[in-house]
Motif scaffolding. Structure first.
Motif, PDB file in Angstrom:
ATOM      1  N   VAL A   5       0.858  -1.142   0.043  1.00 34.29           N
ATOM      2  CA  VAL A   5      -0.075   0.004  -0.043  1.00 34.29           C
ATOM      3  C   VAL A   5       0.989   1.056  -0.008  1.00 34.29           C
ATOM      4  N   GLU A   6       0.627   2.300  -1.186  1.00 32.00           N
ATOM      5  CA  GLU A   6       1.459   3.122  -1.120  1.00 32.00           C
ATOM      6  C   GLU A   6       0.847   4.559  -0.596  1.00 32.00           C
ATOM      7  N   SER A   7       1.527   5.356  -0.106  1.00 30.22           N
ATOM      8  CA  SER A   7       0.789   6.547   0.217  1.00 30.22           C
ATOM      9  C   SER A   7       1.899   7.791   0.089  1.00 30.22           C
ATOM     10  N   GLY A   8       1.496   9.119   0.384  1.00 34.31           N
ATOM     11  CA  GLY A   8       2.438  10.282   0.276  1.00 34.31           C
ATOM     12  C   GLY A   8       2.334  11.087  -1.270  1.00 34.31           C
ATOM     13  N   CYS A  22       5.524   3.010   1.298  1.00 32.60           N
ATOM     14  CA  CYS A  22       5.187   2.032   0.803  1.00 32.60           C
ATOM     15  C   CYS A  22       4.908   0.912   2.302  1.00 32.60           C
ATOM     16  N   ALA A  23       3.948   0.270   2.555  1.00 32.63           N
ATOM     17  CA  ALA A  23       3.884  -0.639   3.734  1.00 32.63           C
ATOM     18  C   ALA A  23       3.565  -1.948   3.122  1.00 32.63           C
ATOM     19  N   ALA A  24       4.051  -2.975   3.580  1.00 36.59           N
ATOM     20  CA  ALA A  24       4.109  -4.316   2.980  1.00 36.59           C
ATOM     21  C   ALA A  24       3.450  -5.176   4.144  1.00 36.59           C
ATOM     22  N   SER A  25       2.610  -6.227   3.704  1.00 37.50           N
ATOM     23  CA  SER A  25       2.024  -6.900   4.736  1.00 37.50           C
ATOM     24  C   SER A  25       1.941  -8.460   4.061  1.00 37.50           C
ATOM     25  N   ASP A  72      13.122  -0.028   5.681  1.00 36.21           N
ATOM     26  CA  ASP A  72      12.929  -0.683   7.368  1.00 36.21           C
ATOM     27  C   ASP A  72      12.473  -2.054   7.268  1.00 36.21           C
ATOM     28  N   ARG A  73      13.429  -2.993   7.242  1.00 37.36           N
ATOM     29  CA  ARG A  73      12.800  -4.366   7.139  1.00 37.36           C
ATOM     30  C   ARG A  73      12.166  -4.574   8.387  1.00 37.36           C
ATOM     31  N   ALA A  74      12.357  -4.177   9.586  1.00 37.49           N
ATOM     32  CA  ALA A  74      11.722  -4.805  10.668  1.00 37.49           C
ATOM     33  C   ALA A  74      10.289  -4.224  10.531  1.00 37.49           C
ATOM     34  N   LYS A  75       9.925  -2.840   9.866  1.00 37.52           N
ATOM     35  CA  LYS A  75       8.716  -2.286   9.971  1.00 37.52           C
ATOM     36  C   LYS A  75       8.035  -2.757   8.784  1.00 37.52           C
ATOM     37  N   ASN A  76       8.564  -3.325   7.707  1.00 32.10           N
ATOM     38  CA  ASN A  76       8.340  -3.827   6.453  1.00 32.10           C
ATOM     39  C   ASN A  76       7.680  -2.570   5.545  1.00 32.10           C
ATOM     40  N   ASN A  96       6.751  -1.925  -5.468  1.00 31.22           N
ATOM     41  CA  ASN A  96       6.874  -3.191  -5.738  1.00 31.22           C
ATOM     42  C   ASN A  96       7.897  -3.979  -4.827  1.00 31.22           C
ATOM     43  N   ALA A  97       7.572  -5.388  -4.676  1.00 35.46           N
ATOM     44  CA  ALA A  97       8.700  -6.241  -3.969  1.00 35.46           C
ATOM     45  C   ALA A  97       8.824  -7.431  -4.913  1.00 35.46           C
TER      46      ALA A  97
END
Length: 121
Positions: A5-8, A22-25, A72-76, A96-97
């Protein structure tokens, strides 16, 4: 599966700055690299920047030192700091991932829905 999910995104004047996030889940532990692409109307989607696990960032030539990608891999999460933007930067920006395989044809890409960036003169 991985969800992004992108934002900004938004409107910014030429020479200004913008920060995309971008937040990954989902199955985030399977991600080997994250980055950004963009697509303007009538043009093909193009690579902007990427960070692979354990490596430094890579940028497209048109970035010309103006953008910085951070992860930030900890926060994805993965961000794109855009400075000194130009009207030519106007596009939908996609997070993208990538999950790499031994053969590139088996690489798996995951995409967000995009966020609009508009640069005015």
């Amino acid at each position: 599966q991985v969800q992004l999910v992108e934002s900004g995104g938004g409107l910014v004047q030429s020479g200004g700055s913008l920060r995309l996030s971008c937040a990954a889940s989902g199955s985030t532990s399977s991600i080997d690299a994250m980055g950004w692409y963009r697509q303007a109307p009538g043009r093909q989607r193009e690579f902007v920047a990427r960070i692979r696990n354990g490596e430094g960032p890579h940028y497209a030539d048109f970035v010309e030192g103006r953008f910085t990608i951070s992860r930030d891999r900890a926060k994805n999460t993965v961000d794109l700091q855009m400075n000194n933007v130009k009207p030519e930067d106007t596009a939908v920006y996609y997070c993208n991932a990538i999950r790499f395989a031994l053969s590139p044809k088996y690489d798996r890409n995951f995409w967000g829905h995009g966020t609009q960036v508009t640069v005015g003169s």
